[in-house]
Structure formats: structure tokens, C-alpha cells
Design an enzyme around this catalytic site. Structure first.
Site, PDB file in Angstrom:
ATOM      1  N   GLU A 155      49.214   3.162  68.770  1.00 52.23           N
ATOM      2  CA  GLU A 155      49.432   3.898  67.526  1.00 52.23           C
ATOM      3  C   GLU A 155      50.313   3.131  66.545  1.00 52.23           C
ATOM      4  O   GLU A 155      51.311   2.531  66.927  1.00 52.23           O
ATOM      5  CB  GLU A 155      50.105   5.242  67.845  1.00 52.23           C
ATOM      6  CG  GLU A 155      50.346   6.126  66.641  1.00 52.23           C
ATOM      7  CD  GLU A 155      50.901   7.488  67.015  1.00 52.23           C
ATOM      8  OE1 GLU A 155      50.984   8.350  66.123  1.00 52.23           O
ATOM      9  OE2 GLU A 155      51.258   7.684  68.191  1.00 52.23           O
ATOM     10  N   GLU A 256      48.984  17.349  64.489  1.00 53.22           N
ATOM     11  CA  GLU A 256      50.332  16.899  64.817  1.00 53.22           C
ATOM     12  C   GLU A 256      51.220  17.090  63.589  1.00 53.22           C
ATOM     13  O   GLU A 256      51.743  16.131  63.023  1.00 53.22           O
ATOM     14  CB  GLU A 256      50.313  15.432  65.274  1.00 53.22           C
ATOM     15  CG  GLU A 256      51.590  15.028  66.001  1.00 53.22           C
ATOM     16  CD  GLU A 256      51.628  13.559  66.358  1.00 53.22           C
ATOM     17  OE1 GLU A 256      51.888  13.242  67.528  1.00 53.22           O
ATOM     18  OE2 GLU A 256      51.403  12.717  65.462  1.00 53.22           O
TER      19      GLU A 256
END
Length: 279
Positions: A155, A256
Site C-alpha cells: 500500500e 476505510e
């Protein structure tokens, strides 16, 4: 197209955090969702007691939701840490101790995506030394993921909020993906495309999607500014997800984002209840 045509899951480490961990899967189910994801829930230990692992597994199973994503141990998150795998000494050892624990827990719930946060730069340590350690540990993690039929996610975060994290662009994260795949020959390392983080970095999101959709193993969203629900900021998230779908991405989209000054159950009004269950 649009939001109604996506496969959403709820990140239980940022939403429903007003509830104890074991109550969050059921709360997500009550809100209409059938899939969830988690950061590593035990920030103080990479190897929790079996009873703790079993209790969380039962909570997920009893709620009738599917765990679709799990982070490896990443230090204190939320908090000052951004991963452990590139930190020499105790933290990277803790990451290694966690690899099989996390993979086995994921396998027990049919989870096929494991996210490995890279870790911050350390004062006085050569970045090349950290990168070599990171590759070594990511190779271990990729092999563990492959053992359970999972992908390893890498990520990119954002520089304003994570100034010591070295992967703060899509190309930087994808370069690590490539190095891991070259080292293992497994091809199971994939890019985690978090549209909030990339927007905070000022990246051209349509261009990122066009270039990297085929290398992407998971997508996460939050609006910007504020990291709130879609519609609370100015990101054209519906259009961006449409672009991803047209580019061939058919995977999960992780919610998220922060719920704001309201219970998490009220932070999904942008998505009709009958479109929250995964199809």
C-alpha cells in the site's frame, strides 16, 4: 454503474470502533454488509493467545460476514507506526513472528488478501538497509500468502499524514510489488490502491487507475478532505470506481473512512441498504 454496482466491505478498524472489537462484525451485518476487513487487531502483540484468535473468528462467523482482508502486524496502528517489516531489530522480528499467525487466521475464515505495511524510515539507519530488510520480509509474507491461496498487498500512504513512510505514491508502491514478485516468482504481490491516500498526495487518479488497475489487488476509499464518507468531501469517488470497473477491476472496495460525529451505523446513508450486501 456507480456505487450500487460495487462490492464493498467495511473496515472494522476505523468504522464501528465505538464498539468492542468482538461486537463489530455483527454491527456491520446489522447495517446490511456481508464482508469486512481488519487492520491487525492486537497492536501490542503479533502472536495473541489462541483464545483471542478463536473469539474473533467466532464473532466473524456468528455475524455471518466474510473476512476479505487482513493486515499483518504493523506496530501501533492507529498511532505513530506505519508497519514493522522494514524496521531493523525487534519490530521486524515481531513482523516475522506474525506472518504465519496472520496467514493461518486469514485461512480459517477464507480471507485471501493480506496487507503488509512497509514501515517508517528510521533515523540513523541507511534507507538501503531498510529496503533490503523489507524485501526479505515481504518475500516471507508473499510465500505465506501463497500457501493459503492469498495475495500480498503493498500500500501507498500519503506524505502529509505519514511523512516518514517511503511509499507515498502509486509508482513507489508498485515498484515494491514488482521487486517482490521478481524475488519470489509467485506473482501474488499486488498493489493496494487507496484513493484517499493517493488524492492526498496530489496524484492524477484517473491516470493511476488507467496505468495500474491491472496490477491492483484491492481498493480502499474515503472522501477528501476529511477522510469521511463519500459525499463529505470533493473526490468524485463514484466516477473513479466506474473508471476502475471499466479498466477491469472487479475486486473488493474497502470502506476505510471515519464516521464523523455520529455512530458508524449512520455513516452509510450514501449507499442504499439493499446495495450493501456483496453480490
Amino acid at each position: 454503474m456507480g456505487f450500487a454496482d460495487q462490492r464493498f466491505n467495511v473496515n472494522l478498524s476505523i468504522l464501528f470502533t465505538e464498539l468492542p472489537l468482538l461486537e463489530r462484525p455483527a454491527a456491520a451485518a446489522a447495517a446490511g454488509f456481508t464482508a469486512v476487513e481488519l487492520w491487525w487487531p492486537w497492536i501490542d502483540t503479533p502472536t495473541p493467545e489462541r483464545a483471542e484468535l478463536d473469539a474473533l473468528r467466532r464473532a466473524v462467523e456468528d455475524a455471518g460476514v466474510r473476512l476479505t482482508g487482513l493486515n499483518f502486524y504493523a506496530g501501533e496502528l492507529p498511532g505513530p507506526d506505519r508497519g514493522a517489516l522494514s524496521l531493523p531489530g525487534e519490530e521486524s522480528e515481531r513482523f516475522r513472528a506474525n506472518i504465519d499467525v496472520a496467514a493461518d487466521f486469514a485461512q480459517s475464515l477464507g480471507c485471501t488478501a493480506l496487507n503488509a505495511l512497509y514501515g517508517n524510515r528510521v533515523d540513523g539507519v541507511d534507507p538501503a538497509e531498510q529496503d533490503a530488510l523489507a524485501l526479505e520480509n515481504l518475500v516471507r509474507a508473499a510465500r505465506a500468502a501463497d500457501r493459503i491461496g492469498a495475495v500480498l498487498l503493498i500500500e501507498a500512504l500519503n506524505a502529509p499524514e505519514s511523512p516518514r513512510y517511503p511509499l507515498v505514491s502509486a509508482p513507489a508502491a508498485v515498484a515494491v510489488v514488482d521487486r517482490v514478485n521478481e524475488a519470489t516468482g509467485l506473482g501474488n504481490a499486488r498493489f493496494l490502491m487507496d484513493l484517499y491516500h493517493l488524492s492526498m498526495n496530489g496524484e492524477d487518479l484517473p491516470a493511476v487507475i488507467e496505468r495500474y488497475a491491472g496490477r491492483t489487488g484491492h481498493v480502499q476509499i474515503a472522501d477528501n478532505p476529511g477522510r469521511g464518507a463519500p459525499g463529505t468531501g470533493s473526490l468524485p469517488l463514484e466516477d473513479l470506481l466506474d473508471r476502475l470497473a471499466k479498466a477491469g477491476y472487479a475486486g473488493w472496495v474497502g470502506l476505510e473512512y471515519k464516521p464523523g460525529d455520529r455512530p458508524s451505523a449512520e455513516a452509510f446513508d450514501w449507499l442504499p441498504v439493499d446495495r450493501r450486501a456483496a453480490r
